[in-house]
Design a protein around this motif. Structure first.
Motif, PDB file in Angstrom:
ATOM      1  N   LEU A 156       0.876  -1.186   0.000  1.00  0.00           N
ATOM      2  CA  LEU A 156       0.000   0.000   0.000  1.00  0.00           C
ATOM      3  C   LEU A 156       0.902   1.221   0.000  1.00  0.00           C
ATOM      4  CD1 LEU A 156      -2.169  -2.062   0.629  1.00  0.00           C
ATOM      5  CD2 LEU A 156      -3.173  -0.421   2.177  1.00  0.00           C
TER       6      LEU A 156
ATOM      7  N   GLY B  53       2.900   0.712   5.156  1.00  0.00           N
ATOM      8  CA  GLY B  53       4.077   1.394   5.697  1.00  0.00           C
ATOM      9  C   GLY B  53       3.805   1.948   7.085  1.00  0.00           C
TER      10      GLY B  53
ATOM     11  N   LEU C  70      -4.754   3.806  -2.186  1.00  0.00           N
ATOM     12  CA  LEU C  70      -6.168   3.725  -1.793  1.00  0.00           C
ATOM     13  C   LEU C  70      -6.918   4.995  -2.176  1.00  0.00           C
ATOM     14  CD1 LEU C  70      -5.666   2.292   1.812  1.00  0.00           C
ATOM     15  CD2 LEU C  70      -6.457   1.010  -0.176  1.00  0.00           C
TER      16      LEU C  70
ATOM     17  N   LEU D 235      -5.603  10.866  -0.716  1.00  0.00           N
ATOM     18  CA  LEU D 235      -5.488  11.332   0.662  1.00  0.00           C
ATOM     19  C   LEU D 235      -4.479  10.477   1.417  1.00  0.00           C
ATOM     20  CD1 LEU D 235      -9.312  11.650   1.443  1.00  0.00           C
ATOM     21  CD2 LEU D 235      -7.746  13.494   0.847  1.00  0.00           C
TER      22      LEU D 235
HETATM   23  C1  LIG Z   1       1.117   7.857   7.417  1.00  0.00           C
HETATM   24  S1  LIG Z   1       1.259   6.982   5.942  1.00  0.00           S
HETATM   25  C2  LIG Z   1       2.884   7.433   5.441  1.00  0.00           C
HETATM   26  C3  LIG Z   1       2.972   8.790   4.875  1.00  0.00           C
HETATM   27  C4  LIG Z   1       4.310   9.079   4.252  1.00  0.00           C
HETATM   28  N1  LIG Z   1       4.524  10.508   4.264  1.00  0.00           N
HETATM   29  C5  LIG Z   1       4.395   8.591   2.786  1.00  0.00           C
HETATM   30  O1  LIG Z   1       4.574   9.410   1.894  1.00  0.00           O
HETATM   31  O2  LIG Z   1       4.260   7.369   2.532  1.00  0.00           O
HETATM   32  C6  LIG Z   1       1.498   5.325   6.486  1.00  0.00           C
HETATM   33  C7  LIG Z   1       1.235   4.237   5.483  1.00  0.00           C
HETATM   34  O3  LIG Z   1      -0.168   4.063   5.318  1.00  0.00           O
HETATM   35  C8  LIG Z   1      -0.425   3.635   3.993  1.00  0.00           C
HETATM   36  N2  LIG Z   1      -1.265   4.661   3.350  1.00  0.00           N
HETATM   37  C9  LIG Z   1      -1.713   5.820   3.872  1.00  0.00           C
HETATM   38  N3  LIG Z   1      -2.483   6.479   2.997  1.00  0.00           N
HETATM   39  C10 LIG Z   1      -2.521   5.707   1.866  1.00  0.00           C
HETATM   40  C11 LIG Z   1      -3.177   5.816   0.596  1.00  0.00           C
HETATM   41  N4  LIG Z   1      -3.921   6.851   0.275  1.00  0.00           N
HETATM   42  N5  LIG Z   1      -2.980   4.826  -0.294  1.00  0.00           N
HETATM   43  C12 LIG Z   1      -2.220   3.743  -0.004  1.00  0.00           C
HETATM   44  N6  LIG Z   1      -1.586   3.585   1.164  1.00  0.00           N
HETATM   45  C13 LIG Z   1      -1.741   4.542   2.098  1.00  0.00           C
HETATM   46  C14 LIG Z   1       0.899   3.478   3.281  1.00  0.00           C
HETATM   47  O4  LIG Z   1       1.331   2.136   3.379  1.00  0.00           O
HETATM   48  C15 LIG Z   1       1.793   4.413   4.091  1.00  0.00           C
HETATM   49  O5  LIG Z   1       3.141   4.046   4.011  1.00  0.00           O
END
Ligand SMILES: C[S@@+](CC[C@H](N)C(=O)[O-])C[C@H]1O[C@@H](n2cnc3c(N)ncnc32)[C@H](O)[C@@H]1O
Length: 152
Positions: free
Chosen positions: A71, A101, A120, A123
């Motif tokens: 993801l 992640g 996903l 956002l």
């Molecule tokens: C807080 S987010 C990480 C944000 C980080 N700044 C980045 O650019 O990946 C934590 C994790 O949630 C998942 N995630 C959050 N939003 C997502 C989205 N819109 N689509 C896919 N994965 C998402 C991803 O696996 C991501 O690494």
């Protein structure tokens, strides 16, 4: 079919019942295993690259030899129907692994090793919310595959 989801960190109390709700609903479709791996460290005392590399190592240890879908905010956008077809394809293989992640995202190492990277939405969600949305989409995917009625 066995579905493994690997996510760094722990699940907050306020999301636990929602995650449990989908785990219960998915029981009739798949054997689900959620593995919470150790976070890579504290950003106050470590640099982000070191943290991401440590998290990647913990995740890769939890994956073993399986291929995995990552993801990733920068991954390809898929519809729920396309997502359902991905599950259907892997159902023949008998197993499927998803990786989410941590708070800082994912390392390039994980991006390179993923068989597919999916987004996903545009956002950004916390890793825990991404887990919850993933679970709902897996449930939705099975409902689509089985041609069963659900929220449209
Ligand atoms: C807080 S987010 C990480 C944000 C980080 N700044 C980045 O650019 O990946 C934590 C994790 O949630 C998942 N995630 C959050 N939003 C997502 C989205 N819109 N689509 C896919 N994965 C998402 C991803 O696996 C991501 O690494």
């Amino acid at each position: 079919m066995k579905i493994k989801i690997i996510v760094p960190g722990k699940l907050s109390k306020h999301l636990k019942s929602a995650v449990d709700f989908y785990i219960k609903r998915l029981k009739r479709f798949a054997k689900l295993e959620i593995i919470y791996t150790k976070l890579g460290g504290d950003l106050n005392v470590m640099d982000s690259k070191t943290i991401l590399n440590k998290e990647a190592q913990n995740i890769l240890n939890a994956i073993g030899k399986a291929d995995f879908i990552l993801l990733d905010l920068h991954g390809e956008k898929v519809t729920s129907e396309q997502f359902a077809r991905m599950i259907e394809t892997d159902r023949l293989k008998g197993n499927m692994t998803f990786v989410i992640g941590g708070p800082l995202g994912v390392s390039e190492l994980l991006r390179d090793q993923a068989k597919r990277r999916i987004s996903l939405s545009d956002l950004t969600f916390t890793h825990e919310l991404a887990l919850l949305i993933l679970l709902e989409q897996i449930f939705r995917g099975f409902k689509i595959i089985m041609n069963e009625k659900y929220h449209y």
